[in-house]
Design an enzyme around this catalytic site. Structure first.
Site, PDB file in Angstrom:
ATOM      1  NE  ARG A 175      -4.297  -1.345   0.127  1.00 48.77           N
ATOM      2  CZ  ARG A 175      -4.448  -2.390  -0.675  1.00 48.77           C
ATOM      3  NH1 ARG A 175      -3.491  -2.722  -1.526  1.00 48.77           N
ATOM      4  NH2 ARG A 175      -5.559  -3.114  -0.650  1.00 48.77           N
ATOM      5  CD  GLU A 213      -2.935   3.507  -5.183  1.00 49.48           C
ATOM      6  OE1 GLU A 213      -3.984   2.999  -5.623  1.00 49.48           O
ATOM      7  OE2 GLU A 213      -1.968   2.851  -4.823  1.00 49.48           O
ATOM      8  CG  HIS A 268      -3.199  -0.511  -6.699  1.00 46.87           C
ATOM      9  ND1 HIS A 268      -3.601   0.158  -5.567  1.00 46.87           N
ATOM     10  CD2 HIS A 268      -3.149  -1.819  -6.339  1.00 46.87           C
ATOM     11  CE1 HIS A 268      -3.783  -0.696  -4.581  1.00 46.87           C
ATOM     12  NE2 HIS A 268      -3.513  -1.911  -5.021  1.00 46.87           N
TER      13      HIS A 268
END
Ligand code: GLV
Length: 331
Positions: A250, A279, A297
């Site tokens: 993450r 993000e 991602h």
């Protein structure tokens, strides 16, 4: 007939499972992430028995309240679940599930794709060739770093971290140094010994020990208050100047501004990241650098795996609505 709200179009295999179980499935008609307000708007009449959600959905107390007491479960289609306020779900007696296991190999493969790409300057070489800069083989052109027999540092030896470590040891004869909250002696035994008889995989009692000694550091811990900015300016300085940082977990685990600074100043040699601190925004300084590879991602993004993830999220919902314990119940 039970009703399930799906927050965004996902692989059909998951939708088919839900319809096959006799549920009425309503999918967010817009192919975009719903804001919290939009999600609340869709859920507001409390008409759904379950919500099939994604890591891009921020699910908190207000969302659970909008979903109402009829709603039994939020099935997240991701292994990570930092997007969900799990204590609030518990308070509201709503089940929360994730999709571990089915994406392990796929994410481990992507991690290795990043390791290979950053070490061998694949994206840089591609840009160079496309820009018409290749005028013939040169002895000193785009020199990268070897991977075989080097040391891979793993921060977080869970399912994905241990798979990456396995590929490193078995595929590239790398030595592995790993930090985790607990030692995994079975993994160490399976990893065997190198030609000098030393163990291929060694436990480190601190993250710092891994950072100081690894040629590649790969992050595999979940995002929690304790892991936010685990990799910060100070810890980046502990890494070898020749080392690379890889992050497929993450974004907020790495201080992205500090990473950009470190890459610019040559504190470390390079970084390959699939996740970002804010993000979908990316730190603008990173975009200017050649010694970083960024993928959006997509570590679990293969057709097979996204279908399996959608099916597993559906299985969890079906179990919950049938009065059974979902296979991946988090609370
Ligand atoms: C992807 O990031 C996931 O958590 O599944």
């Amino acid at each position: 007939m039970p009703k399930v709200f799906v927050t965004r179009k996902v692989a059909q295999a998951g939708i088919d499972k839900l319809s096959g179980a006799g549920y009425e499935v309503e999918i967010n008609p817009q192919d975009k992430v719903l804001s919290k307000e939009e999600l609340i708007y869709y859920l507001r009449e409390g008409k759904y028995d379950a919500v099939f959600c994604l890591l891009t959905d921020k699910i908190d107390k207000e969302v659970f309240e909008a979903a109402g007491p009829q709603c039994k479960i939020f099935g997240n289609m991701a292994v990570g679940f930092d997007n969900i306020d799990v204590p609030s779900a518990k308070e509201k007696k709503i089940m929360v599930t994730n999709t571990p296991g089915v994406l392990t190999d796929t994410v481990a493969e992507h991690t290795f794709a990043l390791i290979l790409s950053i070490a061998r300057r694949i994206s840089e070489g591609d840009r160079f060739a496309r820009a018409g800069k290749y005028h013939g083989w040169e002895p000193m052109m785009l020199l990268g770093a070897d991977i075989s027999k080097k040391t891979l540092g793993i921060v977080g030896l869970g399912r994905i971290g241990s798979r990456v470590a396995h590929h490193a040891v078995k595929g590239f004869e790398m030595n592995v140094l790993y930090y985790d909250v607990k030692r995994n002696e079975e993994f160490e035994k399976e990893s065997g010994v190198d030609s000098a008889g030393s163990p291929q995989a060694k436990f480190c009692a601190t993250v710092e020990e891994v950072l100081k000694n690894a040629d590649f550091v790969s992050i595999h811990v979940p995002l929690m208050p304790e892991t936010q900015h685990l990799i910060n300016a100070e810890r980046l300085k502990m890494m070898k100047k020749t080392a690379y940082l890889v992050n497929t977990s993450r974004g907020p685990i790495v201080d992205e501004k500090a990473l950009a600074e470190a890459l610019k100043a040559g504190v470390i040699r390079g970084a390959a990241i699939d996740v970002f601190e804010h993000e979908p925004a990316i730190e603008p300084e990173l975009l200017k650098l050649e010694n970083v590879i960024m993928t959006p991602h997509i570590a679990s993004a293969t057709e097979e795996t996204r279908a399996k993830m959608a099916e597993l999220a559906a299985d969890n919902i079906i179990a919950a609505l049938s009065g059974q314990k979902p296979p991946n119940l988090l609370i």
